[in-house]
Design a protein around this motif. Structure first.
Motif, PDB file in Angstrom:
ATOM      1  N   LYS A   1       2.255   1.820  -3.422  1.00  0.00           N
ATOM      2  CA  LYS A   1       1.272   2.425  -4.316  1.00  0.00           C
ATOM      3  C   LYS A   1       1.118   3.912  -4.032  1.00  0.00           C
ATOM      4  O   LYS A   1       1.014   4.725  -4.960  1.00  0.00           O
ATOM      5  CB  LYS A   1      -0.075   1.711  -4.158  1.00  0.00           C
ATOM      6  N   GLU A   2       1.080   4.262  -2.759  1.00  0.00           N
ATOM      7  CA  GLU A   2       0.945   5.671  -2.415  1.00  0.00           C
ATOM      8  C   GLU A   2       2.165   6.463  -2.868  1.00  0.00           C
ATOM      9  O   GLU A   2       2.031   7.601  -3.339  1.00  0.00           O
ATOM     10  CB  GLU A   2       0.749   5.809  -0.906  1.00  0.00           C
TER      11      GLU A   2
ATOM     12  N   ALA B   1       4.035   5.718  -5.432  1.00  0.00           N
ATOM     13  CA  ALA B   1       3.950   5.834  -6.892  1.00  0.00           C
ATOM     14  C   ALA B   1       3.010   6.955  -7.294  1.00  0.00           C
ATOM     15  O   ALA B   1       3.319   7.759  -8.182  1.00  0.00           O
ATOM     16  CB  ALA B   1       3.478   4.502  -7.497  1.00  0.00           C
ATOM     17  N   GLN B   2       1.840   7.019  -6.652  1.00  0.00           N
ATOM     18  CA  GLN B   2       0.891   8.080  -6.977  1.00  0.00           C
ATOM     19  C   GLN B   2       1.439   9.445  -6.593  1.00  0.00           C
ATOM     20  O   GLN B   2       1.277  10.427  -7.323  1.00  0.00           O
ATOM     21  CB  GLN B   2      -0.438   7.822  -6.262  1.00  0.00           C
TER      22      GLN B   2
ATOM     23  N   SER C   1       1.523  -0.144  -9.764  1.00  0.00           N
ATOM     24  CA  SER C   1       0.561   0.226  -8.729  1.00  0.00           C
ATOM     25  C   SER C   1      -0.600   0.964  -9.333  1.00  0.00           C
ATOM     26  O   SER C   1      -0.452   1.714 -10.288  1.00  0.00           O
ATOM     27  CB  SER C   1       1.241   1.102  -7.670  1.00  0.00           C
ATOM     28  N   ARG C   2      -1.761   0.739  -8.747  1.00  0.00           N
ATOM     29  CA  ARG C   2      -2.948   1.455  -9.160  1.00  0.00           C
ATOM     30  C   ARG C   2      -3.029   2.756  -8.370  1.00  0.00           C
ATOM     31  O   ARG C   2      -2.831   2.771  -7.167  1.00  0.00           O
ATOM     32  CB  ARG C   2      -4.195   0.602  -8.889  1.00  0.00           C
ATOM     33  N   PRO C   3      -3.303   3.873  -9.037  1.00  0.00           N
ATOM     34  CA  PRO C   3      -3.264   5.150  -8.333  1.00  0.00           C
ATOM     35  C   PRO C   3      -4.306   5.248  -7.247  1.00  0.00           C
ATOM     36  O   PRO C   3      -5.427   4.784  -7.393  1.00  0.00           O
ATOM     37  CB  PRO C   3      -3.539   6.174  -9.453  1.00  0.00           C
ATOM     38  N   THR C   4      -3.900   5.848  -6.147  1.00  0.00           N
ATOM     39  CA  THR C   4      -4.849   6.138  -5.079  1.00  0.00           C
ATOM     40  C   THR C   4      -5.372   7.553  -5.273  1.00  0.00           C
ATOM     41  O   THR C   4      -4.775   8.370  -5.957  1.00  0.00           O
ATOM     42  CB  THR C   4      -4.161   6.033  -3.713  1.00  0.00           C
TER      43      THR C   4
ATOM     44  N   VAL D   1       0.846  -1.208   0.000  1.00  0.00           N
ATOM     45  CA  VAL D   1       0.000   0.000   0.000  1.00  0.00           C
ATOM     46  C   VAL D   1       0.873   1.246   0.000  1.00  0.00           C
ATOM     47  O   VAL D   1       0.604   2.219  -0.734  1.00  0.00           O
ATOM     48  CB  VAL D   1      -0.937  -0.015   1.222  1.00  0.00           C
TER      49      VAL D   1
END
Length: 372
Positions: A171-172, A174-175, A237-240, A168
């Motif tokens: 991902k954060e 990356a966003q 990663s999928r954007p948050t 998590v």
């Protein structure tokens, strides 16, 4: 959850004391052989943790020549709780049963005595007495192994939770890296371009000096941003969701503030999903930022249309009319756009045009219009 156990030394001392009491109650002190065997069995319990088989062998003569059986039973229990060999445990239990059942000396046993009801009851009781410590020891061993398994499972789950938390956070990061590049780089590069114009074209010496300082600070900021993005960036990663998020309604303001002579042509329906609007906005923003960096004096055309099963966004600029300023780049702009488009099932392509300009094209499938 588990009851606190007494120290091993204390427990062993208690067992030896109980064995000595058993000897005092069941052994005639005038019988030196019986006393010696019972005393050896009691003291052998000191070895039961490190050498359980030796402790049982030393305690085995006591039930043969005396009625003191506690030490042998304790040794048999310890052996059963520590050993995996079922055949060995069965032989030890049988040896204990025989020693406890047979009279001493063996020559006093008559064959007719074995057929008596009392002897059969005594044999059954002896076999049950021998089986009890073995079964209890196996039960304790199984409980101990189950406790270890539960501990391993708990540690594995904690490790999985730690990995999930790290995923998590990745991902954060990356966003955050993508948003830093899209927003901060866009604004700072615009400041650097305007400062460069002030530095070159202003007739006032103080204004030119101020423009030089502003441009140097802007270039330094972009260089530091490149390092921060490199540290924060993570792939796959999928954007948050971060707030505030841009939308297509902000495109006109973006183009007006870009300092580039641009035309916007769009014919999109209302109520597009936020993720799609953000992808289009970031594509236009990145393309205009690159125009400012690499094609000074060029004009740009932004086209956003829905053709059949595809939503297309193209940003095309003409050839530059002035030399490009040497501004540092994060080198992650187009990569971030491609990752964002892939998450929506689309693609981003880019390349030079025949007239010396450059074009960036975003294509998203039509079903993304209804995705949330």
């Amino acid at each position: 959850m588990n009851a606190r156990r007494p120290p091993a030394v204390v427990l062993d001392a208690v067992l030896v004391a109980v064995a000595l009491l058993d000897m005092w109650a069941n052994v005639d002190s005038d019988d030196r052989t019986a006393t010696a065997c019972a005393l050896m069995a009691a003291l052998a319990l000191v070895l039961r943790r490190r050498h359980p088989l030796a402790a049982f062998v030393l305690a085995l003569p006591a039930p043969l020549v005396t009625d003191a059986v506690f030490a042998a039973m304790a040794a048999l229990y310890t052996l059963s709780s520590l050993s995996r060999h079922r055949a060995l445990l069965a032989c030890c239990a049988l040896a204990f049963a025989i020693s406890d059942f047979m009279p001493w000396p063996w020559t006093s046993l008559e064959a007719a005595d074995l057929a008596e009801t009392y002897s059969l009851v005594h044999l059954t009781y002896t076999l049950a007495t021998a089986a009890a410590p073995v079964l209890l020891g196996r039960l304790v061993r199984a409980r101990r192994e189950l406790s270890l398994r539960l501990t391993e499972i708990s540690e594995t789950r904690e490790h999985e939770q730690l990995l999930n938390v790290q995923a998590v956070l990745a991902k954060e990061r990356a966003q955050l890296a993508r948003e830093m590049h899209d927003v901060v780089s866009h604004q700072v590069s615009l400041i650097a371009v305007q400062a460069g114009v002030l530095q070159v074209g202003s007739p006032d010496a103080d204004a030119r000096a101020a423009g030089t300082v502003i441009r140097q600070l802007s270039v330094q900021t972009l260089e530091e941003l490149r390092h921060m993005v490199s540290v924060l960036r993570a792939s796959g990663s999928r954007p948050t969701e971060l707030t505030p998020q841009p939308s297509l309604a902000d495109l006109h303001r973006l183009i007006d503030a870009s300092g580039i002579d641009s035309d916007l042509h769009t014919s999109l329906p209302h109520g597009l999903p936020p993720t799609l609007q953000r992808a289009v906005y970031r594509t236009v923003q990145e393309a205009l930022t690159n125009v400012r960096k690499h094609a000074p004096g060029a004009t740009a055309t932004v086209r956003i249309h829905h053709h059949g099963d595809t939503l297309e966004t193209t940003v095309t600029n003409t050839a530059p009319t002035r030399p490009a300023l040497p501004l540092p780049g994060t080198r992650h702009g187009l990569v971030g756009l491609r990752q964002r488009a892939e998450l929506l099932g689309g693609t981003v392509t880019s390349g030079p045009t025949p007239d010396g300009g450059y074009e960036v094209r975003l294509a998203l499938p039509a079903d993304s219009l209804h995705a949330h």
